[in-house]
Design an enzyme around this catalytic site. Structure first.
Site, PDB file in Angstrom:
ATOM      1  N   GLU A  97       0.960  -1.265   0.042  1.00 52.12           N
ATOM      2  CA  GLU A  97      -0.011  -0.223   0.005  1.00 52.12           C
ATOM      3  C   GLU A  97       0.838   1.334   0.013  1.00 52.12           C
ATOM      4  O   GLU A  97       0.271   2.479  -0.306  1.00 52.12           O
ATOM      5  CB  GLU A  97      -0.967  -0.006   1.321  1.00 52.12           C
ATOM      6  CG  GLU A  97      -1.973  -0.930   1.288  1.00 52.12           C
ATOM      7  CD  GLU A  97      -3.077  -0.846   0.423  1.00 52.12           C
ATOM      8  OE1 GLU A  97      -3.149   0.246  -0.316  1.00 52.12           O
ATOM      9  OE2 GLU A  97      -3.991  -1.418   0.246  1.00 52.12           O
ATOM     10  N   GLU A 149       7.064 -22.209   7.515  1.00 53.69           N
ATOM     11  CA  GLU A 149       7.477 -21.493   8.583  1.00 53.69           C
ATOM     12  C   GLU A 149       8.315 -21.981   9.388  1.00 53.69           C
ATOM     13  O   GLU A 149       9.186 -21.320  10.437  1.00 53.69           O
ATOM     14  CB  GLU A 149       6.186 -20.746   9.317  1.00 53.69           C
ATOM     15  CG  GLU A 149       5.738 -21.887  10.134  1.00 53.69           C
ATOM     16  CD  GLU A 149       4.267 -21.390  11.016  1.00 53.69           C
ATOM     17  OE1 GLU A 149       4.369 -21.771  12.091  1.00 53.69           O
ATOM     18  OE2 GLU A 149       3.681 -20.446  10.344  1.00 53.69           O
TER      19      GLU A 149
END
Length: 307
Positions: free
Chosen positions: A90, A121
Protein backbone atom coordinates in the site's frame (compact mmCIF):
# COMPACT_ATOMS: atom_id res chain seq x y z
CA UNK A 1 11.15 -29.95 18.80
CA UNK A 2 9.07 -33.01 19.73
CA UNK A 3 5.29 -32.96 19.49
CA UNK A 4 5.07 -33.10 23.29
CA UNK A 5 7.48 -30.18 23.60
CA UNK A 6 5.52 -28.13 21.09
CA UNK A 7 2.24 -28.80 22.87
CA UNK A 8 3.79 -27.77 26.17
CA UNK A 9 5.10 -24.57 24.60
CA UNK A 10 1.73 -23.70 23.08
CA UNK A 11 0.08 -24.23 26.47
CA UNK A 12 2.06 -21.23 27.75
CA UNK A 13 0.91 -18.83 25.02
CA UNK A 14 -1.90 -16.39 25.76
CA UNK A 15 -2.93 -16.50 22.10
CA UNK A 16 -3.47 -20.28 22.31
CA UNK A 17 -5.61 -20.19 25.46
CA UNK A 18 -9.33 -21.00 25.55
CA UNK A 19 -11.59 -18.00 25.91
CA UNK A 20 -14.04 -18.49 28.81
CA UNK A 21 -16.42 -15.96 27.26
CA UNK A 22 -16.97 -18.00 24.10
CA UNK A 23 -17.22 -21.58 25.39
CA UNK A 24 -20.88 -21.80 24.29
CA UNK A 25 -20.48 -19.98 20.98
CA UNK A 26 -21.48 -23.07 18.99
CA UNK A 27 -24.92 -23.01 20.65
CA UNK A 28 -25.76 -19.40 19.87
CA UNK A 29 -27.90 -17.87 17.09
CA UNK A 30 -26.11 -15.89 14.42
CA UNK A 31 -26.63 -12.43 15.93
CA UNK A 32 -25.23 -13.57 19.28
CA UNK A 33 -22.20 -15.18 17.62
CA UNK A 34 -21.54 -11.83 15.97
CA UNK A 35 -21.99 -9.99 19.28
CA UNK A 36 -19.40 -12.27 20.89
CA UNK A 37 -16.93 -11.55 18.10
CA UNK A 38 -17.65 -7.83 18.25
CA UNK A 39 -17.26 -7.74 22.03
CA UNK A 40 -13.84 -9.39 21.76
CA UNK A 41 -12.78 -7.03 18.97
CA UNK A 42 -13.39 -4.08 21.31
CA UNK A 43 -10.42 -5.27 23.37
CA UNK A 44 -7.97 -4.82 20.49
CA UNK A 45 -7.53 -1.01 20.37
CA UNK A 46 -7.18 -0.99 24.17
CA UNK A 47 -4.29 -3.46 23.90
CA UNK A 48 -2.68 -1.41 21.13
CA UNK A 49 -2.98 1.78 23.17
CA UNK A 50 -0.89 0.19 25.91
CA UNK A 51 2.07 -0.28 23.55
CA UNK A 52 2.04 3.17 21.91
CA UNK A 53 5.44 4.08 23.46
CA UNK A 54 7.04 1.04 21.84
CA UNK A 55 5.34 1.80 18.52
CA UNK A 56 6.66 5.37 18.72
CA UNK A 57 10.19 4.09 19.35
CA UNK A 58 9.92 1.90 16.26
CA UNK A 59 8.60 4.78 14.15
CA UNK A 60 11.56 6.94 15.14
CA UNK A 61 13.99 4.22 14.04
CA UNK A 62 12.12 3.71 10.77
CA UNK A 63 12.23 7.45 10.06
CA UNK A 64 16.00 7.45 10.56
CA UNK A 65 16.28 4.54 8.12
CA UNK A 66 14.16 6.29 5.50
CA UNK A 67 16.20 9.47 5.86
CA UNK A 68 19.30 7.43 5.02
CA UNK A 69 17.65 5.91 1.97
CA UNK A 70 17.27 2.57 3.74
CA UNK A 71 14.27 0.26 4.04
CA UNK A 72 11.63 -1.16 6.34
CA UNK A 73 11.38 -4.92 5.88
CA UNK A 74 8.60 -7.08 7.30
CA UNK A 75 9.27 -10.77 7.93
CA UNK A 76 6.38 -13.08 8.76
CA UNK A 77 4.51 -16.30 8.05
CA UNK A 78 0.85 -17.09 7.46
CA UNK A 79 -1.56 -14.30 8.37
CA UNK A 80 1.26 -12.27 9.93
CA UNK A 81 3.28 -12.44 6.74
CA UNK A 82 0.29 -11.55 4.57
CA UNK A 83 -0.43 -8.49 6.69
CA UNK A 84 3.17 -7.36 6.25
CA UNK A 85 2.99 -7.80 2.48
CA UNK A 86 -0.34 -5.95 2.41
CA UNK A 87 1.01 -2.97 4.35
CA UNK A 88 4.15 -2.82 2.21
CA UNK A 89 2.16 -2.97 -1.03
CA UNK A 90 0.00 0.00 0.00
CA UNK A 91 2.93 2.38 0.50
CA UNK A 92 3.87 3.15 -3.15
CA UNK A 93 0.38 4.23 -4.29
CA UNK A 94 -0.45 5.98 -1.01
CA UNK A 95 2.79 7.85 -0.45
CA UNK A 96 4.50 7.83 -3.85
CA UNK A 97 7.54 5.92 -2.57
CA UNK A 98 9.64 3.32 -4.42
CA UNK A 99 8.37 -0.26 -4.28
CA UNK A 100 11.48 -1.40 -2.41
CA UNK A 101 11.25 1.19 0.38
CA UNK A 102 8.89 -1.01 2.41
CA UNK A 103 9.18 -4.74 1.69
CA UNK A 104 7.09 -7.67 2.91
CA UNK A 105 8.73 -11.10 3.07
CA UNK A 106 6.53 -14.12 3.73
CA UNK A 107 7.49 -17.72 4.45
CA UNK A 108 6.77 -19.77 1.35
CA UNK A 109 7.14 -16.82 -1.01
CA UNK A 110 4.40 -15.30 -3.21
CA UNK A 111 2.37 -18.55 -3.32
CA UNK A 112 1.78 -18.19 0.43
CA UNK A 113 -0.28 -15.06 -0.22
CA UNK A 114 -3.13 -17.03 -1.77
CA UNK A 115 -2.84 -20.50 -0.23
CA UNK A 116 -1.78 -21.99 3.07
CA UNK A 117 1.87 -23.05 3.22
CA UNK A 118 2.06 -23.60 6.96
CA UNK A 119 5.15 -25.84 6.88
CA UNK A 120 7.21 -23.09 5.26
CA UNK A 121 7.49 -21.26 8.56
CA UNK A 122 9.39 -24.05 10.32
CA UNK A 123 12.87 -23.38 8.89
CA UNK A 124 14.79 -20.46 10.45
CA UNK A 125 17.36 -20.61 7.66
CA UNK A 126 14.73 -19.55 5.15
CA UNK A 127 14.08 -16.33 7.07
CA UNK A 128 17.76 -15.49 7.00
CA UNK A 129 18.04 -16.45 3.32
CA UNK A 130 15.14 -14.19 2.35
CA UNK A 131 16.95 -11.21 3.90
CA UNK A 132 20.24 -12.18 2.29
CA UNK A 133 18.58 -12.28 -1.12
CA UNK A 134 17.43 -8.65 -0.85
CA UNK A 135 20.85 -7.46 0.33
CA UNK A 136 20.02 -6.48 3.92
CA UNK A 137 22.18 -3.60 5.21
CA UNK A 138 22.92 -2.21 8.69
CA UNK A 139 20.82 0.87 7.87
CA UNK A 140 17.64 -1.16 7.28
CA UNK A 141 14.93 -1.88 9.85
CA UNK A 142 13.66 -5.46 10.06
CA UNK A 143 10.34 -6.15 11.76
CA UNK A 144 9.56 -9.74 12.66
CA UNK A 145 5.80 -10.37 12.84
CA UNK A 146 4.52 -13.46 14.66
CA UNK A 147 1.52 -13.68 16.96
CA UNK A 148 3.10 -16.51 18.94
CA UNK A 149 6.50 -14.85 18.99
CA UNK A 150 8.12 -18.22 18.32
CA UNK A 151 7.87 -18.75 14.53
CA UNK A 152 11.22 -20.21 13.33
CA UNK A 153 11.18 -18.33 10.00
CA UNK A 154 10.84 -15.03 11.85
CA UNK A 155 13.41 -15.96 14.50
CA UNK A 156 15.90 -16.83 11.78
CA UNK A 157 15.29 -13.52 10.03
CA UNK A 158 15.70 -11.46 13.19
CA UNK A 159 18.87 -13.29 14.22
CA UNK A 160 20.38 -12.68 10.79
CA UNK A 161 19.38 -9.01 10.94
CA UNK A 162 21.12 -8.71 14.31
CA UNK A 163 24.28 -10.20 12.79
CA UNK A 164 24.19 -7.66 9.97
CA UNK A 165 23.65 -4.81 12.43
CA UNK A 166 20.20 -3.75 11.23
CA UNK A 167 17.64 -2.37 13.66
CA UNK A 168 15.25 -5.13 14.72
CA UNK A 169 11.63 -4.83 15.87
CA UNK A 170 9.37 -7.65 17.07
CA UNK A 171 5.57 -7.62 16.81
CA UNK A 172 3.83 -10.39 18.72
CA UNK A 173 0.69 -10.81 20.81
CA UNK A 174 2.27 -12.74 23.65
CA UNK A 175 4.24 -11.17 26.51
CA UNK A 176 7.94 -12.00 26.88
CA UNK A 177 8.01 -13.88 23.56
CA UNK A 178 11.11 -15.34 21.93
CA UNK A 179 11.24 -12.67 19.23
CA UNK A 180 10.74 -9.93 21.82
CA UNK A 181 13.90 -11.16 23.50
CA UNK A 182 15.85 -10.95 20.23
CA UNK A 183 14.71 -7.56 18.92
CA UNK A 184 15.91 -4.07 19.81
CA UNK A 185 12.28 -2.96 20.18
CA UNK A 186 9.42 -5.27 21.20
CA UNK A 187 5.79 -4.39 20.45
CA UNK A 188 3.45 -6.81 22.21
CA UNK A 189 -0.26 -5.92 22.23
CA UNK A 190 -1.77 -8.71 24.31
CA UNK A 191 -5.37 -9.16 23.16
CA UNK A 192 -6.07 -12.38 25.06
CA UNK A 193 -7.48 -15.69 23.85
CA UNK A 194 -9.31 -15.73 20.54
CA UNK A 195 -13.03 -16.29 19.95
CA UNK A 196 -12.02 -19.60 18.37
CA UNK A 197 -9.03 -21.05 20.19
CA UNK A 198 -5.80 -20.41 18.32
CA UNK A 199 -7.45 -18.64 15.37
CA UNK A 200 -5.03 -15.74 15.52
CA UNK A 201 -6.30 -14.22 12.27
CA UNK A 202 -9.00 -12.72 14.51
CA UNK A 203 -8.08 -10.34 17.38
CA UNK A 204 -4.35 -10.88 17.03
CA UNK A 205 -4.44 -10.23 13.29
CA UNK A 206 -6.51 -7.10 13.85
CA UNK A 207 -4.00 -5.84 16.42
CA UNK A 208 -1.14 -6.47 14.01
CA UNK A 209 -2.93 -4.59 11.24
CA UNK A 210 -3.53 -1.59 13.52
CA UNK A 211 0.14 -1.51 14.53
CA UNK A 212 1.38 -1.81 10.95
CA UNK A 213 -1.00 0.98 9.88
CA UNK A 214 0.49 3.19 12.59
CA UNK A 215 4.10 2.37 11.76
CA UNK A 216 4.02 3.24 8.08
CA UNK A 217 1.52 6.09 8.32
CA UNK A 218 3.37 7.86 11.14
CA UNK A 219 6.75 7.26 9.50
CA UNK A 220 5.58 8.67 6.18
CA UNK A 221 4.09 11.73 7.90
CA UNK A 222 7.40 12.26 9.68
CA UNK A 223 9.32 12.37 6.38
CA UNK A 224 6.96 14.86 4.75
CA UNK A 225 4.59 12.61 2.85
CA UNK A 226 1.51 14.50 4.03
CA UNK A 227 0.32 18.11 4.14
CA UNK A 228 -2.20 18.73 6.89
CA UNK A 229 -4.03 15.39 6.78
CA UNK A 230 -3.83 14.93 3.01
CA UNK A 231 -1.85 12.28 1.10
CA UNK A 232 -0.13 14.79 -1.14
CA UNK A 233 2.47 12.31 -2.40
CA UNK A 234 -0.07 9.79 -3.66
CA UNK A 235 0.36 8.37 -7.13
CA UNK A 236 -2.85 9.23 -9.10
CA UNK A 237 -2.78 6.04 -11.15
CA UNK A 238 -6.52 5.61 -11.77
CA UNK A 239 -9.62 7.76 -12.23
CA UNK A 240 -10.53 7.71 -8.54
CA UNK A 241 -7.05 8.83 -7.50
CA UNK A 242 -6.95 11.52 -10.20
CA UNK A 243 -10.22 12.87 -8.78
CA UNK A 244 -8.76 12.70 -5.27
CA UNK A 245 -5.66 14.60 -6.42
CA UNK A 246 -7.84 17.28 -7.99
CA UNK A 247 -9.86 17.64 -4.80
CA UNK A 248 -6.69 17.95 -2.71
CA UNK A 249 -5.41 20.82 -4.84
CA UNK A 250 -8.80 22.52 -4.56
CA UNK A 251 -9.07 21.95 -0.80
CA UNK A 252 -5.63 23.35 -0.03
CA UNK A 253 -5.63 26.32 -2.39
CA UNK A 254 -9.27 27.33 -2.83
CA UNK A 255 -8.94 27.12 -6.60
CA UNK A 256 -11.55 25.80 -9.03
CA UNK A 257 -11.59 22.27 -10.41
CA UNK A 258 -10.40 23.56 -13.78
CA UNK A 259 -7.48 25.41 -12.18
CA UNK A 260 -6.57 22.33 -10.15
CA UNK A 261 -6.59 20.13 -13.25
CA UNK A 262 -4.43 22.66 -15.10
CA UNK A 263 -1.91 22.76 -12.24
CA UNK A 264 -1.77 18.97 -12.14
CA UNK A 265 -1.25 18.87 -15.90
CA UNK A 266 1.62 21.36 -15.63
CA UNK A 267 3.29 19.31 -12.90
CA UNK A 268 2.73 15.87 -14.46
CA UNK A 269 0.20 14.99 -11.75
CA UNK A 270 2.56 15.86 -8.89
CA UNK A 271 0.08 16.95 -6.22
CA UNK A 272 2.68 18.65 -4.02
CA UNK A 273 4.04 20.71 -6.87
CA UNK A 274 0.55 21.56 -8.11
CA UNK A 275 -0.38 22.92 -4.69
CA UNK A 276 2.88 24.84 -4.33
CA UNK A 277 2.62 26.38 -7.81
CA UNK A 278 -0.98 27.42 -7.21
CA UNK A 279 -0.34 28.97 -3.80
CA UNK A 280 2.98 30.70 -4.49
CA UNK A 281 2.77 31.52 -8.19
CA UNK A 282 6.20 29.94 -8.76
CA UNK A 283 6.87 28.19 -12.04
CA UNK A 284 7.21 24.41 -11.92
CA UNK A 285 11.01 24.26 -11.77
CA UNK A 286 11.24 26.96 -9.11
CA UNK A 287 8.59 25.14 -7.09
CA UNK A 288 10.48 21.88 -7.49
CA UNK A 289 13.65 23.55 -6.22
CA UNK A 290 11.82 25.09 -3.26
CA UNK A 291 10.34 21.73 -2.34
CA UNK A 292 13.76 20.12 -2.56
CA UNK A 293 15.27 22.74 -0.24
CA UNK A 294 12.43 22.07 2.18
CA UNK A 295 13.30 18.38 2.27
CA UNK A 296 10.00 17.45 0.65
CA UNK A 297 7.92 19.12 3.38
CA UNK A 298 5.20 21.05 1.57
CA UNK A 299 4.22 23.16 4.59
CA UNK A 300 7.81 24.41 4.92
CA UNK A 301 8.08 25.15 1.19
CA UNK A 302 4.85 27.16 1.26
CA UNK A 303 5.90 29.20 4.29
CA UNK A 304 9.29 30.10 2.82
CA UNK A 305 9.49 29.24 -0.89
CA UNK A 306 12.70 31.21 -1.43
CA UNK A 307 14.66 29.69 1.47
Amino acid sequence: MTEHGLMSELDLLVSEGRNPRTMDIDLLPTIDVLRKINDEDRLVPVAVEKVLPEIAAAVDRIVLAFQKGARLIYVGAGTSGRLGVLDASECPPTFGVPEDMVIGLIAGGPDALVRSTEGAEDDPKMGAQALQEIGLTPDDVVMGIAVSGRTPYVIGGLNYAKQVGATTVALSCNPASTIAGIADIAISPVVGPEVLTGSTRLKSGTAQKLVLNMLTTASMIRIGKSFQNLMVDLNPSNKKLVARATRMVMQTTGCTAQQAKQALHQTSNDVKLAILVTITGLDVEAARAALGKAGGFLRKAISDPTA
